[in-house]
Design a protein around this motif. Structure first.
Motif, PDB file in Angstrom:
ATOM      1  N   ASP A  85      -6.719  -5.012  -0.560  1.00 28.69           N
ATOM      2  CA  ASP A  85      -7.506  -4.378   0.494  1.00 28.69           C
ATOM      3  C   ASP A  85      -8.361  -3.278  -0.119  1.00 28.69           C
ATOM      4  OD1 ASP A  85      -5.937  -1.894   0.375  1.00 28.69           O
ATOM      5  OD2 ASP A  85      -4.361  -3.010   1.399  1.00 28.69           O
ATOM      6  N   SER A 122      -4.184   0.507  10.574  1.00 33.65           N
ATOM      7  CA  SER A 122      -4.930   0.032   9.406  1.00 33.65           C
ATOM      8  C   SER A 122      -5.098   1.152   8.390  1.00 33.65           C
ATOM      9  CB  SER A 122      -6.304  -0.500   9.831  1.00 33.65           C
ATOM     10  OG  SER A 122      -6.178  -1.660  10.620  1.00 33.65           O
ATOM     11  N   ARG A 125      -1.903   1.465   6.524  1.00 38.60           N
ATOM     12  CA  ARG A 125      -1.754   0.348   5.591  1.00 38.60           C
ATOM     13  C   ARG A 125      -2.574   0.578   4.323  1.00 38.60           C
ATOM     14  NH1 ARG A 125      -3.419  -5.887   7.185  1.00 38.60           N
ATOM     15  NH2 ARG A 125      -3.158  -6.813   5.088  1.00 38.60           N
ATOM     16  N   GLN A 128      -0.898   3.209   2.178  1.00 35.75           N
ATOM     17  CA  GLN A 128       0.244   2.644   1.470  1.00 35.75           C
ATOM     18  C   GLN A 128      -0.192   1.903   0.211  1.00 35.75           C
ATOM     19  OE1 GLN A 128       1.809   0.396   4.773  1.00 35.75           O
ATOM     20  NE2 GLN A 128       3.367   1.931   5.248  1.00 35.75           N
ATOM     21  N   SER A 129      -1.308   1.182   0.300  1.00 35.39           N
ATOM     22  CA  SER A 129      -1.846   0.506  -0.884  1.00 35.39           C
ATOM     23  C   SER A 129      -2.269   1.521  -1.942  1.00 35.39           C
ATOM     24  CB  SER A 129      -3.039  -0.372  -0.503  1.00 35.39           C
ATOM     25  OG  SER A 129      -2.653  -1.468   0.280  1.00 35.39           O
TER      26      SER A 129
END
Length: 354
Positions: A85, A122, A125, A128-129
């Motif tokens: 992502d 989102s 998320r 977190q990446s």
């Protein structure tokens, strides 16, 4: 403590905060209570380390020179794609710019431009990446910024990262160190990232198992640099424009041409099929975890073996060499025995892939 010994404190988990809001609003960029809530519950909680805990206007760093400094901005669409992502890209992209410059990544800045209405789930998320990628590279997010723009003016989220890394001892990389007959190697298969993104793009999506190759290159670049020393003359990561654009950059900045063997190019079958269907040349489709290296000819076999010994270089290939006796910048020896000039990419081949 030396700067290179300092490691970020990275949490093993990053749980979702209490659901007080589900979307980003303009007030989350206003500097008031909502903005502090966003930073505390999302950014600082997820990217927790000694520098961010201080919450100062600037991070105070101990950097032993010489060092490399790079910056990049990421606007990929879609934000989430097979294998990664925009958060992966934002960290790995800057890590890799430092790595191919011969540097050990240490510190990163992180700036968000969020669009009003963007999902808080989102955003988490993506954070977190970012946390996972920083942990993998041993680098820390030490400062940053967050802005919120009106709905329709930001396409969800844009990210800028800048990075500082300590240069490895004895590194001498750049076009000024290239020599006639230097061998050109690529560290992995071509075009995976661009095709992975295209497979999820609205209007032209297609079924495929292709995953993006977004990954940090600091280990494999460091391994090659340490082993070859001054026999490693140049490294460039093949992002926008792919390997073909890197070859044209090298030849335009030096007095050499590049002679490439089409049969040696590592292109996975599924990627080749997707490129054929879309009318794309894999040489000009982006990667996010592949680099091109120019090494002294007598070290080419050793360099290739080193690359293939690393988990990110198992499909590395020796694709050609630099020559001073060719008239065209990049010449491709085809699989059927002919030879053709490889022109540079023109126009917009793949919009918004990194």
């Amino acid at each position: 403590m030396k700067a290179e010994d300092k490691r970020p404190v990275v949490k093993l988990s990053c749980a979702a905060p209490a659901a007080e809001f589900t979307q980003i609003t303009l007030s989350h960029g206003s500097g008031g209570t909502q903005m502090r809530q966003l930073l505390q519950q999302y950014v600082f909680e997820c990217l927790n380390n000694d520098w961010l805990q201080k919450q100062e206007d600037a991070a105070i760093l101990q950097v032993e020179g010489p060092f490399a400094f790079s910056t990049d901005t990421f606007v990929v669409s879609p934000l989430f794609f097979p294998g990664g992502d925009i958060g992966d890209l934002a960290v790995n992209g800057t890590i890799n710019d430092l790595a191919v410059s011969g540097a050990v990544p240490q510190y990163l800045s992180l700036a968000f431009i969020l669009e009003e209405g963007f999902s808080s789930a989102s955003f988490l998320r993506i954070l977190q990446s970012i946390r996972r990628c920083c942990a993998a590279a041993g680098a820390a997010i030490v400062t940053g910024d967050t802005k919120v723009v009106e709905r329709g003016k930001g396409d969800g989220i844009f990210i800028n990262t800048s990075g500082i890394g300590r240069l490895r001892a004895g590194v001498q990389l750049g076009v000024s160190f290239l020599k006639d007959n230097d061998c050109l190697l690529v560290s992995g298969p071509l075009a995976r990232h661009g095709i992975a993104v295209m497979s999820r793009r609205k209007g032209i999506g297609f079924e495929t198992s292709i995953q993006s190759d977004t990954q940090p290159l600091h280990e494999i670049c460091g391994m090659l640099s340490d082993a070859l020393g001054t026999d490693l003359h140049l490294m460039r990561d093949a992002t926008r424009g792919g390997v073909g654009t890197i070859l044209h950059e090298i030849t335009s900045q030096s007095r050499f041409s590049a002679e490439i063997e089409e049969s040696a190019l590592p292109v996975e079958q599924e990627v080749a099929g997707a490129c054929e269907m879309l009318g794309l040349d894999p040489l000009f489709v982006a990667n996010e975890g592949v680099f091109v290296a120019a090494v002294a000819a007598h070290k080419a076999t050793e360099a290739l073996a080193l690359l293939r010994s690393h988990r990110f270089g198992q499909q590395a290939a020796l694709i050609g060499r630099l020559r001073s006796d060719l008239r065209a910048p990049v010449v491709l020896n085809s699989t059927i025995g002919g030879r053709r000039v490889l022109p540079p990419m023109r126009g917009e081949l793949l919009p918004r892939i990194c």
